[in-house]
Write a protein that holds these residues in place. Structure first.
Motif, PDB file in Angstrom:
ATOM      1  N   VAL A  33      34.076   0.510  51.415  1.00  0.00           N
ATOM      2  CA  VAL A  33      34.318   1.374  50.258  1.00  0.00           C
ATOM      3  C   VAL A  33      33.741   2.742  50.573  1.00  0.00           C
ATOM      4  CG1 VAL A  33      33.895   1.711  47.806  1.00  0.00           C
ATOM      5  CG2 VAL A  33      34.094  -0.598  48.710  1.00  0.00           C
ATOM      6  N   THR A  34      34.543   3.774  50.386  1.00  0.00           N
ATOM      7  CA  THR A  34      34.039   5.124  50.609  1.00  0.00           C
ATOM      8  C   THR A  34      33.789   5.783  49.255  1.00  0.00           C
ATOM      9  OG1 THR A  34      36.281   6.016  50.708  1.00  0.00           O
ATOM     10  CG2 THR A  34      35.249   5.397  52.796  1.00  0.00           C
ATOM     11  N   GLY A  38      26.689   8.237  44.212  1.00  0.00           N
ATOM     12  CA  GLY A  38      26.771   9.027  42.996  1.00  0.00           C
ATOM     13  C   GLY A  38      27.801   8.562  41.994  1.00  0.00           C
ATOM     14  N   ARG A  39      28.558   7.521  42.308  1.00  0.00           N
ATOM     15  CA  ARG A  39      29.614   7.046  41.401  1.00  0.00           C
ATOM     16  C   ARG A  39      29.087   5.993  40.446  1.00  0.00           C
ATOM     17  NH1 ARG A  39      35.100   7.491  43.582  1.00  0.00           N
ATOM     18  NH2 ARG A  39      35.575   7.244  41.393  1.00  0.00           N
ATOM     19  N   ALA A  40      29.686   5.930  39.282  1.00  0.00           N
ATOM     20  CA  ALA A  40      29.372   4.890  38.299  1.00  0.00           C
ATOM     21  C   ALA A  40      30.097   3.609  38.709  1.00  0.00           C
ATOM     22  CB  ALA A  40      29.823   5.320  36.914  1.00  0.00           C
ATOM     23  N   VAL A  41      29.385   2.489  38.686  1.00  0.00           N
ATOM     24  CA  VAL A  41      29.938   1.211  39.134  1.00  0.00           C
ATOM     25  C   VAL A  41      29.712   0.156  38.058  1.00  0.00           C
ATOM     26  CG1 VAL A  41      29.745  -0.613  40.877  1.00  0.00           C
ATOM     27  CG2 VAL A  41      29.487   1.781  41.548  1.00  0.00           C
ATOM     28  N   ALA A  64      23.652   1.473  48.324  1.00  0.00           N
ATOM     29  CA  ALA A  64      24.774   2.252  48.852  1.00  0.00           C
ATOM     30  C   ALA A  64      24.904   3.599  48.152  1.00  0.00           C
ATOM     31  CB  ALA A  64      26.073   1.456  48.717  1.00  0.00           C
ATOM     32  N   GLY A  65      24.007   3.883  47.200  1.00  0.00           N
ATOM     33  CA  GLY A  65      24.027   5.171  46.524  1.00  0.00           C
ATOM     34  C   GLY A  65      24.784   5.189  45.221  1.00  0.00           C
ATOM     35  N   GLY A  66      25.277   4.031  44.794  1.00  0.00           N
ATOM     36  CA  GLY A  66      26.005   3.954  43.528  1.00  0.00           C
ATOM     37  C   GLY A  66      25.067   3.838  42.351  1.00  0.00           C
TER      38      GLY A  66
END
Length: 79
Positions: A33-34, A38-41, A64-66
């Protein structure tokens, strides 16, 4: 989400909560997954018994930074 060696699979009902924790911690990672950083998961699990798989998924997404904004389960069971 990817489960590595010893990932949680069949036979969990026969394990104690302590055995499930030991078998699950450190087994999940975010792969293939790219753009997770910073993304909402939203983390989705089919059944929650001890919550350890959900917690491990949250840990993997964060690593992973999510940013986990919700955890959803279809069902829960009494342990």
């Amino acid at each position: 989400m990817h489960g590595g060696q010893g990932a949680v699979h069949g036979g969990q009902k026969e394990r104690s909560a302590v055995e499930r924790v030991a078998a699950t911690v450190g087994t999940l990672s975010v792969t293939g997954v790219t753009g997770v950083t910073g993304r909402a998961v939203v983390v989705v699990d089919d059944v929650v018994a001890t919550g350890v798989t959900m917690a491990e998924a949250v840990r993997a997404v964060r690593a992973a930074g999510g940013r986990v904004v919700r955890c959803v389960a279809v069902a829960s069971v009494d342990d």
